[in-house]
Each structure stands twice: as structure tokens, then as C-alpha cells.
Design a protein around this motif. Structure first.
Motif, PDB file in Angstrom:
ATOM      1  N   GLN A 130      -0.812 -14.610  -4.384  1.00  0.00           N
ATOM      2  CA  GLN A 130      -0.839 -16.003  -3.937  1.00  0.00           C
ATOM      3  C   GLN A 130       0.408 -16.700  -4.448  1.00  0.00           C
ATOM      4  O   GLN A 130       0.482 -17.059  -5.608  1.00  0.00           O
ATOM      5  N   GLY A 131       1.390 -16.867  -3.615  1.00  0.00           N
ATOM      6  CA  GLY A 131       2.674 -17.401  -4.047  1.00  0.00           C
ATOM      7  C   GLY A 131       3.057 -18.692  -3.372  1.00  0.00           C
ATOM      8  O   GLY A 131       4.196 -18.850  -2.942  1.00  0.00           O
ATOM      9  N   SER A 132       2.146 -19.648  -3.262  1.00  0.00           N
ATOM     10  CA  SER A 132       2.506 -20.931  -2.673  1.00  0.00           C
ATOM     11  C   SER A 132       3.075 -21.809  -3.757  1.00  0.00           C
ATOM     12  O   SER A 132       2.396 -22.112  -4.733  1.00  0.00           O
ATOM     13  N   VAL A 133       4.316 -22.209  -3.606  1.00  0.00           N
ATOM     14  CA  VAL A 133       4.960 -23.066  -4.597  1.00  0.00           C
ATOM     15  C   VAL A 133       5.551 -24.262  -3.887  1.00  0.00           C
ATOM     16  O   VAL A 133       5.686 -24.272  -2.665  1.00  0.00           O
ATOM     17  N   TYR A 134       5.911 -25.247  -4.660  1.00  0.00           N
ATOM     18  CA  TYR A 134       6.496 -26.439  -4.072  1.00  0.00           C
ATOM     19  C   TYR A 134       7.998 -26.338  -3.938  1.00  0.00           C
ATOM     20  O   TYR A 134       8.597 -26.952  -3.068  1.00  0.00           O
ATOM     21  N   LYS A 135       8.609 -25.568  -4.854  1.00  0.00           N
ATOM     22  CA  LYS A 135      10.055 -25.383  -4.768  1.00  0.00           C
ATOM     23  C   LYS A 135      10.321 -23.900  -4.651  1.00  0.00           C
ATOM     24  O   LYS A 135       9.645 -23.092  -5.278  1.00  0.00           O
ATOM     25  N   LEU A 136      11.311 -23.544  -3.868  1.00  0.00           N
ATOM     26  CA  LEU A 136      11.598 -22.122  -3.673  1.00  0.00           C
ATOM     27  C   LEU A 136      12.038 -21.469  -4.972  1.00  0.00           C
ATOM     28  O   LEU A 136      11.798 -20.281  -5.189  1.00  0.00           O
TER      29      LEU A 136
END
Lengths: 191, 364
Positions: A130-136
Motif C-alpha cells: 500500500q503505497g499511497s503518499v501525498y508527495k512522490l
């Protein structure tokens, strides 16, 4: 014509009743069969998802940095050049200090080649996906030992140089015939 | 009551109700404009909003999913978010074509129909003598001007404009036949009189006045579904190549306009059924005690009845398969027209036979 019309009306009524009674349980029912089938990700996810993963699932990469030798096999074999490695001389002799080991998971395609070629088996796949982040930039995972300060590194270099000098001395004076002769002459010069 | 207020109440009882709370006088036209705005903002728009929310949640419930849940504590603000999205998107115009007047005129006609429909005894924005005809024609032209909307974009949606025009062939007659039964029973075209004719309890509604009106009410329900092109009759929009039909070339706020037209027309259609047949807002007990707030109570009752009909409409949408064009024509001409005609004739015969009285339970 009248009986055709009556049969039309009764057909319509029958079909209506059938269709409406087909959807009515879904409107009213709250049992397992009629409840919503959606999972509310990420709030309420069914617990069986981690067990559903295959045995050799290739998730995010993790590196045991104390075992890693800094050989750069993984960085060389990576098709997308995700892994960035920088090594320095460390406190021990002939053991690299891996100061930078960044895995950019935004580029990674999870092919598993880096794990295959790792000679020390320090680089492994986890089962995280699960790799949802706000900044790349948050997808770059750093495993390097970046807590060494400049003073520490200079100290190590000095320690290395000192132990090198000692070993040199040992090598020349103690272990060769010329060294034995030199040692005798040196001690003769000393008061 | 001052003369200005009595003048106002002759043309627009709702404006008189609004302006009975204030003391000053303004020109009549301005008063009517303000009251239309108040009617729209405070009563019609929240009703549509609530209908929207219930539509989404109910449809989701029937389809085994959840529906909106993020915006607002349980998805209540989702429609507001949609509206904001419609207004903030870019309005793509293809081929140098400008604004189309079609949707604008449709909305105007919808407003005309909305203003002629009484939601309680006192609340009708324009009390004309044949308001039934005005409402029906307003809804008709709402649907009619959409043909202009599709035609002006000159793309594949042009085909759907012709389909829209072709729709006229099957919905007009059933609608006019079914609304006439209620008008015959009351002897008037004025919707406020029709509301006053009915009582509060279900057996005092026009739908149970005689068997003819019962049949006509069912016929009107189906006719309105045909009219608004609501599933299962939405063959103008459902095929892949038609791609939302006349709405294809429109983006941003036009989608909001079309959405409003469709849902507003459905809501008004159901409201028409409630007013004509289901005793809009009338209560079995007298509301004199509440004074001016009696209208609000009547509006709430009317809204609940309309909501019930719209819920039925939503339920039908997800239960019935879509009909083909020829099946729709058959349904209209072989089922609805005979049904509504039978209802009308039965009402007329009953009225002439029983000297205008209904069933033994109808007291009016």
C-alpha cells in the motif's frame, strides 16, 4: 381484441410484479446476501486480504543494512535504476559503510532481480504493497547508515591510517629479514 | 389586508403569503420576482437536493453498494460537491459553436411549470385560471427545447435530437388523457381548486373518487415516466453510440443544467400526480390554529407524498429492463392510451350517472 388487451395487461402486471419483487429484497434486506458488497478502503477492509497474498509475493524492498556489503549488484542489475548506493570506508577494515541506500519505489517495477542477485541476502521483499503518499518523494525508502557525522568519519580514517601504519611497521620490522636488520639498526641508533 | 396585498394575492398567493410578513409595498412585478426566487431557493431547491441524495443512496442500496459517504458526514454534501464541480470545470465548445439556447429555454419552461403548481392551498406562485394546462405545457416545452439543445451542437447527438422529437409521438396523448380525468371530476382547470376539492384522508383523494380516476392515476404515473424518458424508457440515451444522447457535447455547468432539467421535470411530474390525484397537502383536521404556518405543514405533507412517488420511480428504474423503441410505442399506444381513455370515459360516465358525487366514502 379485448382478450388480447386483457392478456397484455395481465402480462404487464405479472412482469412488473416479478421485477419489483426481484429488487425488493435488496432494498429492504440486511442479511449477508443483500447487504452491500463493497469494501470501504481504507476504512473498513476485510481482514483476509493479507492472507490472500501469494507465498512469494514481491512487495516493497527492505535491506538489512548491517549485513549489506555495498557491492552494488542490486543497483547494477536494476532495469529502472531505482537503487542509489554510496559507500565509504567504515570503522572496520575492508567493510564498507553504506551511507546511502535509497530505493525509489516510484520507479521500481518489483521484478525481483535485485533480491535474486544479492550475495548476502540482505535485500528482501516485504509483503507491503500500500503505497499511497501525498508527495512522490515519500516513496523513496532510505536504508543507508546516514547517522555518521563528519567527525566520526575523519576519526575512522585516522584510526585506519594509524592501524595501517602499525601493520606496516609490523610487516616491515617483524616479518622480513631486511626488517629484522632495520629494526636492529634502529634500536642501535636510539639512545 | 391592504389593497396592495389583496391585489398581489389575486395573481400570486405565494407572494402574498411572503409579503404578509412585511409592512412595506413594492411594485407587483418586483414582488413576484422576489417571491419566485424565495420559492426556488427555500422550497424547491432543497426538495430537489434531498431527492438527489435519497436517489443516490437508495440506488446504491439496491445495487449492493454504499453510495456517497465521504463528503459530509454520510455523503450529504455530495450533490453540493457535484454542483461546485460543474461550475469549476472548463466549458469545452467544439467547432466554434456558442451557447445553445435550448437548455436555457428548457429551464425557463421548467420554472414556468414550477410556478404554476400549487404545493399547498396558498402556495402557488402564479394562480392562473387554467394552471393545469400551464403546468402540462410547461413540462412539455421543457422536454421539447432539448431537441434544440442537441441540434445545435451538430454532432452525433443530432441523431438523438430527432429521437427526442420522435418521442412526441408516444407520450403526448396518454398524458393529456390522464390529466383530463381529474379535471373532469373537479369541473375546473385550476389546480388550486383541484387541491381544495380533495380532503385529507386517502379516501377523500381524487384517486379514490371513482374507478376511472384510479385507472387514470396509474396511467399518469406511467405517462410521466415515458415523458421524462426515465428508465425503463430511456432508449434515447442508453446505447453506446448515443452516449448520453443530447448531452454529449456539453460539459461543465451545462451538465448541471441538464441534470436539473431531468430531475426537476421528474419531481414536477410526480408533484403533478400528487396535486391531481393524491390530495396534495390537505389534512383531515383543520389547520386554522397554525395561521400562516399551515402552509408550511401542507408543503411538508405534499413533499412527503412526492418523495414517496419518486422513491417508487427510483425503485422502478433499477428493476425493469430497458424497453426498445418499438416496445415503447406498443406500450404507449396499446396499453397506455386505452388505459387512460378507459379511465377518462369511466370518470365521465360516473360523473354524469352519479350527479358528480364520488364513491360512498368520498366527502370532499
Amino acid at each position: 381484441m379485448a382478450d388480447g388487451m386483457i392478456s397484455l395487461v395481465s402480462r404487464i402486471y405479472r412482469d412488473l410484479k416479478k421485477s419489483l419483487s426481484a429488487t425488493f429484497p435488496y432494498l429492504m434486506g440486511s442479511s449477508e446476501m443483500y447487504r452491500e458488497a463493497t469494501e470501504e478502503y481504507p476504512d473498513r477492509v476485510s481482514a483476509r486480504m493479507p492472507e490472500d497474498l501469494p507465498t512469494r509475493y514481491r512487495g516493497f524492498l527492505a535491506n538489512d543494512i548491517n549485513v549489506c556489503s555495498g557491492c552494488r549488484y542490486c543497483a547494477d542489475v536494476c532495469p529502472n535504476e531505482c537503487i542509489n548506493i554510496e559507500t565509504e570506508p567504515g570503522p572496520e577494515r575492508n567493510v564498507s559503510w553504506v551511507s546511502v541506500f535509497d530505493v525509489d519505489h516510484s520507479k521500481c517495477m518489483f521484478c525481483g532481480l535485485c533480491v535474486e542477485v544479492c550475495p548476502t541476502n540482505s535485500l528482501t521483499h516485504t509483503r507491503e504493497y500500500q503505497g499511497s503518499v501525498y508527495k512522490l518523494e515519500d516513496l523513496v525508502f532510505s536504508f543507508g547508515k546516514d547517522w555518521a557525522t563528519k567527525e566520526m568519519k575523519e576519526q575512522w580514517l585516522k584510526d585506519q591510517a594509524a592501524s595501517d601504519a602499525k601493520l606496516d611497521e609490523l610487516a616491515i620490522y617483524e616479518r622480513s629479514p631486511l626488517g629484522a636488520a632495520l629494526k636492529k639498526s634502529k634500536s642501535k641508533d636510539k639512545p | 389586508m391592504s389593497t396592495w396585498l389583496s391585489q398581489l394575492s389575486e395573481i400570486s398567493p405565494f407572494s402574498a403569503w411572503i409579503f404578509s410578513f412585511v409592512e412595506f409595498e413594492i411594485p407587483l412585478a418586483l414582488a413576484m420576482l422576489i417571491s419566485v426566487a424565495i420559492y426556488w431557493i427555500w422550497f424547491f431547491s432543497p426538495a430537489l437536493y434531498l431527492f438527489e441524495y435519497i436517489d443516490k443512496k437508495l440506488s446504491a442500496d439496491m445495487q449492493m453498494r454504499i453510495g456517497p459517504k465521504e463528503s459530509g458526514s454520510f455523503g450529504f454534501l455530495q450533490h453540493l460537491a457535484n454542483r461546485i464541480k460543474w461550475f469549476t470545470k472548463e466549458d469545452l465548445v467544439s467547432g466554434g459553436l456558442g451557447t445553445s439556447w435550448g437548455p436555457v429555454l428548457s429551464v425557463f419552461c421548467l420554472f414556468v411549470a414550477m410556478s404554476a403548481l400549487p404545493t399547498s392551498e396558498e402556495w402557488v406562485v402564479s394562480n392562473v385560471d387554467n394552471s393545469l394546462l400551464l403546468v402540462v405545457l410547461g413540462l412539455f416545452f421543457t422536454r421539447y427545447f432539448l431537441y434544440w439543445a442537441a441540434f445545435s451542437t451538430k454532432e452525433i447527438s443530432e441523431i438523438s435530437s430527432f429521437r427526442l422529437l420522435g418521442q412526441n409521438a408516444y407520450y403526448l396523448l396518454p398524458v393529456f388523457l390522464s390529466v383530463s380525468a381529474a379535471a373532469i371530476v373537479c369541473g375546473t382547470d385550476n389546480l388550486v381548486e383541484i387541491v381544495r376539492f380533495q380532503g385529507g384522508m386517502p379516501w377523500n383523494w381524487i384517486v379514490l373518487h371513482n374507478p376511472g380516476t384510479f385507472v387514470s392515476a396509474i396511467g399518469l404515473f406511467w405517462s410521466i415516466h415515458l415523458w421524462i424518458s426515465r428508465a425503463p424508457f430511456d432508449f434515447t440515451e442508453n446505447a453506446v453510440d448515443r452516449e448520453h444522447g443530447y448531452k454529449q457535447a456539453y460539459s461543465s455547468h451545462w451538465l448541471g443544467v441538464f441534470h436539473f432539467i431531468e430531475y426537476g421535470a421528474l419531481y414536477l411530474g410526480m408533484a403533478l400526480i400528487v396535486v391531481l390525484y393524491l390530495g396534495a397537502g390537505r389534512t383531515p383536521f383543520s389547520l386554522e390554529y397554525f395561521g400562516r404556518a399551515s402552509s408550511i405543514i401542507q408543503f411538508l405533507i405534499f413533499f412527503l407524498k412526492t418523495l414517496a412517488l419518486t422513491l417508487l420511480s427510483i425503485w422502478l428504474r433499477w428493476s425493469l429492463p430497458q424497453l426498445k423503441a418499438d416496445q415503447i410505442f406498443k406500450f404507449s399506444w396499446k396499453f397506455l392510451v386505452p388505459l387512460n381513455l378507459a379511465g377518462l370515459m369511466m370518470s365521465a360516465l360516473w360523473m354524469s350517472w352519479h350527479m358528480g358525487k364520488g364513491f360512498w366514502w368520498f366527502h370532499g
